[in-house]
Design a protein around this motif. Structure first.
Motif, PDB file in Angstrom:
ATOM      1  N   VAL A  91       0.842  -1.193   0.000  1.00 36.13           N
ATOM      2  CA  VAL A  91       0.000   0.000   0.000  1.00 36.13           C
ATOM      3  C   VAL A  91       0.881   1.248   0.000  1.00 36.13           C
ATOM      4  O   VAL A  91       1.558   1.539   0.996  1.00 36.13           O
ATOM      5  N   CYS A  92       0.869   1.970  -1.113  1.00 36.21           N
ATOM      6  CA  CYS A  92       1.704   3.152  -1.266  1.00 36.21           C
ATOM      7  C   CYS A  92       0.886   4.310  -1.830  1.00 36.21           C
ATOM      8  O   CYS A  92      -0.166   4.110  -2.447  1.00 36.21           O
ATOM      9  N   PHE A  93       1.397   5.524  -1.647  1.00 30.93           N
ATOM     10  CA  PHE A  93       0.674   6.721  -2.031  1.00 30.93           C
ATOM     11  C   PHE A  93       1.614   7.724  -2.689  1.00 30.93           C
ATOM     12  O   PHE A  93       2.832   7.719  -2.440  1.00 30.93           O
ATOM     13  N   SER A  94       1.026   8.580  -3.497  1.00 29.27           N
ATOM     14  CA  SER A  94       1.771   9.722  -4.005  1.00 29.27           C
ATOM     15  C   SER A  94       2.085  10.653  -2.836  1.00 29.27           C
ATOM     16  O   SER A  94       1.226  10.921  -1.986  1.00 29.27           O
ATOM     17  N   SER A  95       3.309  11.134  -2.793  1.00 25.36           N
ATOM     18  CA  SER A  95       3.714  12.040  -1.712  1.00 25.36           C
ATOM     19  C   SER A  95       3.162  13.446  -1.901  1.00 25.36           C
ATOM     20  O   SER A  95       3.265  14.281  -0.996  1.00 25.36           O
ATOM     21  N   ARG A  96       2.538  13.703  -3.056  1.00 26.88           N
ATOM     22  CA  ARG A  96       2.177  15.067  -3.435  1.00 26.88           C
ATOM     23  C   ARG A  96       1.269  15.737  -2.411  1.00 26.88           C
ATOM     24  O   ARG A  96       1.477  16.890  -2.056  1.00 26.88           O
ATOM     25  N   ASN A  97       0.249  15.044  -1.932  1.00 25.88           N
ATOM     26  CA  ASN A  97      -0.702  15.656  -1.011  1.00 25.88           C
ATOM     27  C   ASN A  97      -0.510  15.234   0.441  1.00 25.88           C
ATOM     28  O   ASN A  97      -1.404  15.432   1.269  1.00 25.88           O
ATOM     29  N   ILE A  98       0.637  14.643   0.743  1.00 23.97           N
ATOM     30  CA  ILE A  98       0.929  14.258   2.121  1.00 23.97           C
ATOM     31  C   ILE A  98       1.699  15.393   2.784  1.00 23.97           C
ATOM     32  O   ILE A  98       2.814  15.728   2.384  1.00 23.97           O
ATOM     33  N   VAL A  99       1.095  15.986   3.780  1.00 20.26           N
ATOM     34  CA  VAL A  99       1.688  17.120   4.481  1.00 20.26           C
ATOM     35  C   VAL A  99       2.546  16.625   5.637  1.00 20.26           C
ATOM     36  O   VAL A  99       2.174  15.679   6.345  1.00 20.26           O
ATOM     37  N   GLY A 100       3.702  17.230   5.826  1.00 23.15           N
ATOM     38  CA  GLY A 100       4.561  16.881   6.946  1.00 23.15           C
ATOM     39  C   GLY A 100       4.195  17.652   8.201  1.00 23.15           C
ATOM     40  O   GLY A 100       3.812  18.822   8.130  1.00 23.15           O
ATOM     41  N   THR A 101       4.273  16.980   9.346  1.00 25.03           N
ATOM     42  CA  THR A 101       4.015  17.616  10.637  1.00 25.03           C
ATOM     43  C   THR A 101       5.109  17.199  11.613  1.00 25.03           C
ATOM     44  O   THR A 101       5.992  16.395  11.282  1.00 25.03           O
TER      45      THR A 101
END
Length: 400
Positions: free
Chosen positions: A296-306
Motif C-alpha cells: 500500500v503506497c501513495f503519491s507524496s504530493r498531497n501528504i503534508v509533513g508535521t
C-alpha cells in the motif's frame, strides 16, 4: 558430530553499566550494539534480539580468550540455560569442541534458522558456527538475546548488579539506547522518558515457536494483548480469535525488532489497509503502485509533513480496555521510498503466520519502551517527537 553442536561457555563480558548504545544498520535494518568480551578484551558487534534467549557468538573464527571455560554437563550453569544435552568432541579442546560440555542450540531469528565501564565475570553465552551469521549485518559476530530467559542479558545483568529485572529501549533510525534498571532517563532538560508511560501486561506464549527452541519450552519473546485495531479512531472489523494465542502457541501480538516493519496476518492486513486507504482518500491522498515489501503506497504530493510525521490517518492498537491504546502516527506508519512515493510501513504476513501481529522495529522508533520482567508489564510512551526530542538525543556523557 562436534561440528553440529552449539556449546555453552562462560567468559568475562565488559559492558556499559546502565546504558548501552544501539545503532541501526542501513543495509539490513537490524539494530546493533558493541561490547567487549574475552580476555584480553575484544570489541564485538552483535545484533540486538529482543526475544532471544541469550548471547551467542561465532567461536569458529578468530575466537581467543584466556578466560573461556566450558560449562560442564550437570553444572550449575547448565540448568538455567535449559541445556539438557551433553556434548563430546575429541578434536580439541577449544571453543565448540570440549568433552562433557552442555549443549544448547542458538538460533538466528533473522533467517529463522554512558556510565562507567564494568565487568561481568562468568557471563554465560553460547558458541555457534560461522554459518549461523548468514543474513546478519556485516561485521557482526552473533546476537544478543534480551528475552525472558534465565540467561538472557536482562537476567544476567540483574544478578550481576542487583538491578531489578527491568530494561528499557529507545530506538531510532540512527543511534538509540538500551537502559538497565530504573531511571530517570533524560533526553533533553525537563524531558524524562519515564514520565507519562502507559502500562499494559506482558504475556508469555506457553509454546515457543522460535528456531532451535526445545520442544515444550515457553517462548522468551514479549507478547502483549491487542484486543482491537482502530484507524482514524474508528474500529476495524477483525476476526478477533486471531488476536489470542491458541493452545498450539499460534496467534497473538508480539514485539520483535528483528522484524524491520510490522507484519499483519492477511485478513487483518486487508481490513486495516482498506480502512487506511479510505481514510487517506478522504484527505485527497492518492494511492499508487506498491513498492516491495509494501503493498500500500501513495503519491507524496498531497501528504503534508508535521512534527509527528506525515499527516495521515492514525492507527491505534487497543489493549486491555478502550482507554489504553498504542497510537501510531505518520512518523512510524509511513515510509518514504522515493521523492514521489510514500508507503504504509506494514507488511502482509500471509494467511497462516505463527503470530498474527508482529510489531516491528520501525514502528518502535522514537518510542520509549520499558520491559519489567519482575511484574510482567510493558510501559510505552507516545512518540517522543511530540515532546520535540528523539531517541537519538540521549546524552551518553551525562548521568542517566
Amino acid at each position: 558430530m562436534a561440528s553440529l553442536q552449539y556449546l555453552l561457555f562462560t567468559s568475562f563480558l565488559l559492558f556499559f553499566a546502565v546504558v548501552v548504545p544501539v545503532s541501526k544498520d542501513t543495509s539490513t535494518l537490524q539494530y546493533l550494539t558493541i561490547f567487549n568480551q574475552r580476555t584480553p578484551f575484544v570489541p564485538i558487534r552483535v545484533v540486538v534480539d529482543l526475544g532471544g534467549r541469550y548471547l551467542w557468538v561465532d567461536c569458529e573464527r578468530d575466537y581467543v580468550s584466556s578466560t573461556y571455560h566450558p560449562a560442564r554437563c550437570g553444572s550449575a550453569q547448565c540448568s538455567p540455560a535449559g541445556a539438557n544435552e551433553c556434548g563430546d568432541c575429541f578434536d580439541g579442546p577449544r571453543p565448540r569442541c570440549n568433552n562433557n560440555t552442555s549443549v544448547v542450540e542458538p538460533g538466528n531469528t533473522v533467517t529463522n534458522t554512558a556510565g562507567p565501564v564494568v565487568t561481568v565475570p562468568r557471563f554465560l553465552f553460547a558458541c555457534a558456527p560461522t554459518s549461523l551469521l548468514q543474513g546478519l549485518a556485516n561485521g557482526v559476530v552473533g546476537m544478543a538475546g534480551f528475552g525472558r530467559h534465565r540467561i538472557g542479558l536482562p537476567s544476567q545483568f540483574s544478578a550481576a548488579f542487583s538491578f531489578r529485572r527491568k530494561f528499557s529501549i529507545c530506538l531510532s533510525s540512527a543511534n538509540g539506547v538500551i537502559f538497565f534498571g530504573d531511571g530517570p532517563y533524560v533526553f533533553l532538560p525537563g524531558v524524562d522518558a519515564l514520565e507519562s508511560l502507559t502500562f499494559t501486561p506482558l504475556f508469555i506464549n506457553p509454546i515457543s515457536t522460535a528456531p532451535s527452541f526445545p520442544l515444550g519450552e515457553p517462548s522468551a519473546e514479549y507478547f502483549i494483548g491487542v484486543k482491537s485495531i482502530k484507524v482514524n479512531e474508528k474500529p476495524v472489523s477483525l476476526n478477533t480469535t486471531l488476536l489470542s494465542i491458541n493452545s498450539e502457541g499460534v496467534g497473538g501480538t508480539k514485539i520483535s525488532i528483528v522484524n524491520p516493519y510490522t507484519t499483519l496476518e492477511a485478513s487483518i492486513f486487508k481490513a486495516v489497509t482498506e480502512a487506511f486507504i479510505n481514510k487517506a482518500a478522504a484527505r485527497n491522498i492518492t494511492r499508487v503502485a506498491g513498492v516491495a515489501p509494501f503493498e500500500v503506497c501513495f503519491s507524496s504530493r498531497n501528504i503534508v509533513g508535521t512534527r509527528l510525521g506525515a499527516a495521515v490517518p492514525s492507527i491505534d492498537l487497543v489493549l486491555q480496555n478502550e482507554n489504553t491504546f498504542w497510537r501510531i502516527f505518520g512518523a512510524n506508519s509511513m515510509v518514504k521510498v522515493s521523492r514521489e512515493v510514500t508507503c504504509l510501513g506494514f507488511v502482509n504476513g500471509g494467511s497462516n503466520p505463527q503470530t498474527s501481529i508482529v510489531i516491528g522495529g520501525y514502528q518502535l522508533e522514537d518510542t520509549f519502551l520499558q520491559f519489567d520482567l519482575a511484574t510482567s508489564r510493558l510501559g510505552f510512551s507516545s512518540t517522543l517527537l511530540g515532546r520535540q526530542t528523539t531517541c537519538a538525543n540521549f546524552n551518553f556523557t551525562s548521568n542517566a
